[in-house]
Enzyme design. Sequence first.
Site, PDB file in Angstrom:
ATOM      1  N   LYS A   4       0.841  -1.203   0.000  1.00  0.00           N
ATOM      2  CA  LYS A   4       0.000   0.000   0.000  1.00  0.00           C
ATOM      3  C   LYS A   4       0.876   1.253   0.000  1.00  0.00           C
ATOM      4  O   LYS A   4       1.739   1.412   0.871  1.00  0.00           O
ATOM      5  CB  LYS A   4      -0.924   0.003   1.226  1.00  0.00           C
ATOM      6  CG  LYS A   4      -1.728  -1.281   1.401  1.00  0.00           C
ATOM      7  CD  LYS A   4      -2.600  -1.609   0.202  1.00  0.00           C
ATOM      8  CE  LYS A   4      -3.086  -3.047   0.258  1.00  0.00           C
ATOM      9  NZ  LYS A   4      -3.828  -3.454  -0.931  1.00  0.00           N
ATOM     10  N   LYS A  55     -12.706  -8.000  -7.031  1.00  0.00           N
ATOM     11  CA  LYS A  55     -13.032  -8.373  -5.647  1.00  0.00           C
ATOM     12  C   LYS A  55     -14.464  -8.886  -5.628  1.00  0.00           C
ATOM     13  O   LYS A  55     -15.403  -8.180  -5.980  1.00  0.00           O
ATOM     14  CB  LYS A  55     -12.890  -7.167  -4.722  1.00  0.00           C
ATOM     15  CG  LYS A  55     -11.445  -6.888  -4.312  1.00  0.00           C
ATOM     16  CD  LYS A  55     -11.410  -6.156  -2.984  1.00  0.00           C
ATOM     17  CE  LYS A  55      -9.996  -6.023  -2.462  1.00  0.00           C
ATOM     18  NZ  LYS A  55      -9.236  -4.979  -3.160  1.00  0.00           N
TER      19      LYS A  55
HETATM   20 MG    MG Z   1      -6.581  -2.835  -4.174  1.00  0.00          MG
END
Ligand code: MG
Length: 370
Positions: free
Chosen positions: A165, A266
Amino acid sequence: MKITRISVFQKNLPLKDPYYLSGGRLKFEVLDATLVKVETDVGLVGWGEGTPWGHIYVPAHGPGIRAGLATFAPRLTGLDPRKVELVERVMDVTLPGHLYAKQPVDMACWDILGQSCRMPIADMLGGKRDNGTRAASSVSSGDPAEMLATIQSYRDRGYTAHSAKVGGSDLDMDIARIRHLEKNRMPDEIILYDVNRAWTRREASIVMNAVSEFGVTFEQPGETLDDIAQIRGVTTSPISVDESLVTLQDAARIARDGIADVFGIKLNRVGGLTKARRMRDIALAHGIQIFVMATGGSVLADTEAAHLAQTIPDAFIQACWSCQDMLTVDIAPGSGPRTVDGVITIDDTPGLGAMPDENLLGDPVAIYEA
Ligand code: MG
């Protein structure tokens, strides 16, 4: 075959370590999981799980799943769960949108469909590769040395793919993070830099152009598809779209306009396998790579993602994420595939091949029956 009862369970899944999303704007310590048990008149039982990644990551939260179920689950009893697109249609007509609330039911229906045909879901989706899929770690944003240490801890367990991230107002720190991790990247290792929408268009172009020599992929470097399309025009690094890939129309636009090189699918966000498989097919038809993930959750959610991932040819699958290694609890001891040497593999168990220990879930928070 008919659905006779849908039972809903709520379970908190604590994370081993507090998790900071890109930009440090979001800290998680526990995930709110909704487990759905679908029973039928022939004795087959299917399980689904919907676990959003907190409640300010994307427009999805645990109570929303349970509220959605209260709205459409009463309309599902009496339907044949094997007819996944008919179930999908009833859910979509009864409650337009709210895709994340529908995914656990869709998953349970695929579980029943697979069991009824004595085939794993991956084979029902078209057929699975013999080899498993590499699992990706999820590396919280932090200082460069800390991030590398986290990656090393996953390497020690065999992981060769990582989602690191980045993204925040300190652009120099982001550049330093990427340079440090790339200089210490192992051969054949994938590190995806996930911005989680944290950059403005200007910030994205500054960081991505500063590290363009590495040719690394950036996931969701801006807030919207319009932002990413603009960033695409002023940078050369490969781009993955994740949070902005919600509907099939999004997938069609990304493919048609060449906005991204990777689909981050997702399953909770897109509404489950029935909708995700169409995105998979659009990606394959356009030479787009795929990263398949749950949004989070137990081994059940990981397993659903691993089924879809194992239907994607090696040349097009990047990795699938395994959240189970980040939790302090296991609600399905001894059941479902585990990440072994950094790989998650679906076997020939019919259906999902993972089910929770019901004793660990407590009493249902809702029951819908005919
Ligand atoms: Mg992502």
